[in-house]
Design a protein around this motif. Structure first.
Motif, mmCIF file in Angstrom:
data_model
loop_
_atom_site.group_PDB
_atom_site.id
_atom_site.type_symbol
_atom_site.label_atom_id
_atom_site.label_comp_id
_atom_site.label_asym_id
_atom_site.label_seq_id
_atom_site.Cartn_x
_atom_site.Cartn_y
_atom_site.Cartn_z
ATOM 1 N N PRO A 254 0.829 -1.219 0.000
ATOM 2 C CA PRO A 254 0.000 0.000 0.000
ATOM 3 C C PRO A 254 0.857 1.261 0.000
ATOM 4 O O PRO A 254 1.948 1.287 0.574
ATOM 5 N N SER A 258 -2.715 6.251 0.843
ATOM 6 C CA SER A 258 -3.797 5.348 1.252
ATOM 7 C C SER A 258 -3.685 4.998 2.727
ATOM 8 O O SER A 258 -4.699 4.946 3.446
ATOM 9 N N ILE A 259 -2.471 4.757 3.190
ATOM 10 C CA ILE A 259 -2.254 4.421 4.603
ATOM 11 C C ILE A 259 -2.664 5.593 5.489
ATOM 12 O O ILE A 259 -3.323 5.414 6.528
ATOM 13 N N ARG A 261 -4.828 8.014 4.833
ATOM 14 C CA ARG A 261 -6.280 8.194 4.810
ATOM 15 C C ARG A 261 -6.971 7.201 5.751
ATOM 16 O O ARG A 261 -7.862 7.578 6.512
ATOM 17 N N ARG A 262 -6.533 5.953 5.700
ATOM 18 C CA ARG A 262 -7.149 4.951 6.580
ATOM 19 C C ARG A 262 -6.872 5.266 8.047
ATOM 20 O O ARG A 262 -7.752 5.097 8.904
ATOM 21 N N ALA A 263 -5.653 5.706 8.349
ATOM 22 C CA ALA A 263 -5.314 6.033 9.733
ATOM 23 C C ALA A 263 -6.140 7.216 10.237
ATOM 24 O O ALA A 263 -6.637 7.210 11.371
ATOM 25 N N GLN A 265 -9.093 8.239 9.112
ATOM 26 C CA GLN A 265 -10.499 7.854 9.219
ATOM 27 C C GLN A 265 -10.759 7.013 10.455
ATOM 28 O O GLN A 265 -11.843 7.073 11.041
ATOM 29 N N ALA A 266 -9.753 6.226 10.859
ATOM 30 C CA ALA A 266 -9.910 5.383 12.043
ATOM 31 C C ALA A 266 -9.422 6.070 13.314
ATOM 32 O O ALA A 266 -9.596 5.526 14.409
ATOM 33 N N ASP A 268 -6.262 6.572 14.037
ATOM 34 C CA ASP A 268 -5.059 5.860 14.486
ATOM 35 C C ASP A 268 -3.829 6.757 14.421
ATOM 36 O O ASP A 268 -3.683 7.573 13.505
ATOM 37 N N VAL A 404 -9.198 14.317 3.753
ATOM 38 C CA VAL A 404 -9.996 13.563 4.729
ATOM 39 C C VAL A 404 -10.814 14.522 5.589
ATOM 40 O O VAL A 404 -11.980 14.261 5.901
#
Length: 499
Positions: A254, A258-259, A261-263, A265-266, A268, A404
């Motif tokens: 990845p 992308s990493i 964005r996921r972090a 959104q969560a 993290d 985000v």
């Protein structure tokens, strides 16, 4: 033993290719009737163990008549005596009927595992053709790896550029991580071979031989040759070029955007990964400097750079000043005045070297164990400051944070509802996590990334200089303008603005 089949000698061979080629994304279909002239190619030995005892592996180089001038293409094929369920319909080119050899099923070599195995072994074993016009070459210890057999799997991947077919090839019985003895590799088949030397590839090979750990190493290449004419009356001469490149598979992981964005959104924390990413960029710069050299600026170069940085910062500030309220504008104006004074007083030359030049979070790919590798651009920038790569990475990260944040209401509401539902279902009493403080998150990401860069062997004087701070502020003000004033850049960080 059955005689060797030559595809170009079989009736209907050029016709089935002419029907198949216009449907391929890498092929520039000319207007009118398709005219193919074979100008070169090579034939590969068939790996042992194929269920088809009469399979012939070839690569053809054709010249295609085109309204803009002749176009050269490379077409690898597998000729089989029966249909192949493994290659499948996606690789099927067409069927031939030969009075001498009977039915022949033609498959695109990029999707046929016999061709893939033979292609890899030609590079790993550094095999050459009998006429000496084709040769495989191994790099970075690839020659000492174990042989590749038909027991492999192929997955298509997005092409790095136009005119390339990329495959991820993996041994069928590889371990789950795909790291033992390079059990997973990336193969690029160049569909439009050129005789010009690829300077970027040569640089990557140099880095691979120097054991640079933060790029997917070049493991092998295959050279081929074709006959070229300058005009209709020319007898022609032989030209050689790269037909394929084999690399480690790190870039299949990845990417940094992308990493992030996921972090976000969560909710993290990404500090540890950010530190590792910064260390990877620093290691990349150190390896580039060690392989290709670095030298300090002259006083004249320093003087010109200082004037340019001051001018660019001033112009960017004038473009966005009116978007700030009076208090915010006064604070930033004070910071910029101080920065101009520090720039005037700067007299320490920085190191110039080869760098990526446009490095962004999307060029960083995370592999197993939170390691990072860097996807290269079309070329590398020479005689540049390493701080530019650091600025472009951090600004691309800021852009991802903004993206985000623009989706925040929907993301936070959906995440909170899902977390509350899961907590209720599991009988937990903990409240959902607090919404992400985007400014603080990015501040921590930036500091961790810079700490990692300083921990590497790269010269960190650039990122500790006023030139780095000025470049960050200039780019951040431009980012503020592009996001239409939704965010404000403070001297240290982008902070969220209350609507």
């Amino acid at each position: 033993m059955s005689p060797r089949v030559r595809g170009e000698e079989q009736p209907g061979f050029f016709e089935v290719l002419g029907t198949w080629l216009p449907r391929q994304p890498w092929f520039r279909a000319p207007r009118g009737r398709l005219s193919l002239t074979r100008v070169g190619g090579l034939r590969l030995p068939t790996p042992a163990g194929d269920s088809d005892s009469r399979v012939f592996l070839e690569l053809h180089i054709f010249e295609v008549a085109h309204q803009d001038g002749p176009v050269r293409i490379s077409v690898p094929v597998a000729l089989r005596s029966r249909p192949s369920a493994i290659a499948g319909k996606s690789a099927f080119i067409g069927k031939l009927t030969s009075p001498e050899h009977g039915e022949l099923w033609v498959y695109d070599g990029a999707g046929d595992r016999a061709f893939l195995a033979a292609w890899i072994e030609m590079s790993r074993r550094e095999q050459g053709s009998r006429n000496g016009r084709s040769r495989g070459r191994a790099h970075a210890g690839f020659a000492f790896g174990s042989p590749w057999t038909l027991e492999l799997r192929r997955t298509g991947a997005d092409a790095p550029k136009e005119g390339v077919t990329r495959s991820i090839v993996r041994r069928e019985h590889a371990d789950s991580q795909g790291e033992h003895d390079r059990d997973e590799i990336v193969m690029d088949l160049l569909r439009r071979p050129a005789g010009e030397q690829d300077e970027l590839l040569e640089s990557l090979i140099t880095l691979s031989e120097a054991n640079c750990e933060v790029i997917p190493k070049v493991l092998g290449t295959i050279d081929g040759a074709w006959k070229q004419k300058d005009d209709a009356d020319d007898a022609g001469y032989w030209v050689s070029g790269i037909l394929g490149v084999i690399r480690e598979a790190g870039i299949s992981g990845p990417d940094g955007t992308s990493i992030m964005r996921r972090a976000l959104q969560a909710g993290d924390d990404l500090s540890d990964s950010a530190r590792a990413a910064g260390r990877a960029v620093g290691t990349f710069h150190a390896d580039l400097a060690g392989s290709f050299g670095a030298h300090p600026q002259t006083q004249e170069q320093l003087r010109i750079m200082t004037a340019n940085v001051q001018s660019t910062l001033t112009q960017q500030w004038e473009q966005v000043r009116s978007e700030f309220d009076d208090d915010e504008a006064a604070d930033l104006n004070e910071v910029i005045d101080l920065m101009r004074m520090q720039l005037r007083d700067a007299d320490e030359p920085l190191m110039l070297q080869q760098i990526h030049g446009d490095l962004g979070a999307e060029h960083l790919h995370r592999t197993a164990g939170d390691a990072w590798v860097i996807r290269e651009p079309e070329g590398l920038m020479s005689h540049a400051l390493g701080l530019r790569d650091v600025v472009t990475v951090l600004i691309s990260a800021a852009d991802a944070v903004m993206s985000v944040a623009a989706e925040t209401p929907e993301i936070l509401r959906a995440a909170a509802e899902q977390e509350a539902a899961e907590a209720e279902q599991e009988g937990q009493s903990d409240a959902p996590a607090e919404p992400v403080n985007f400014g603080q998150w990015y501040e921590e990401f930036t500091q961790a990334f810079l700490s990692g860069y300083r921990e590497s062997d790269a010269d960190s004087a650039g990122v500790d200089s006023v030139f780095f701070r000025a470049a960050m502020l200039t780019e951040a003000l431009d980012l503020f303008r592009r996001w239409r004033g939704q965010w404000v850049f403070r001297p240290s960080m982008l902070l969220q603005v209350d609507n």
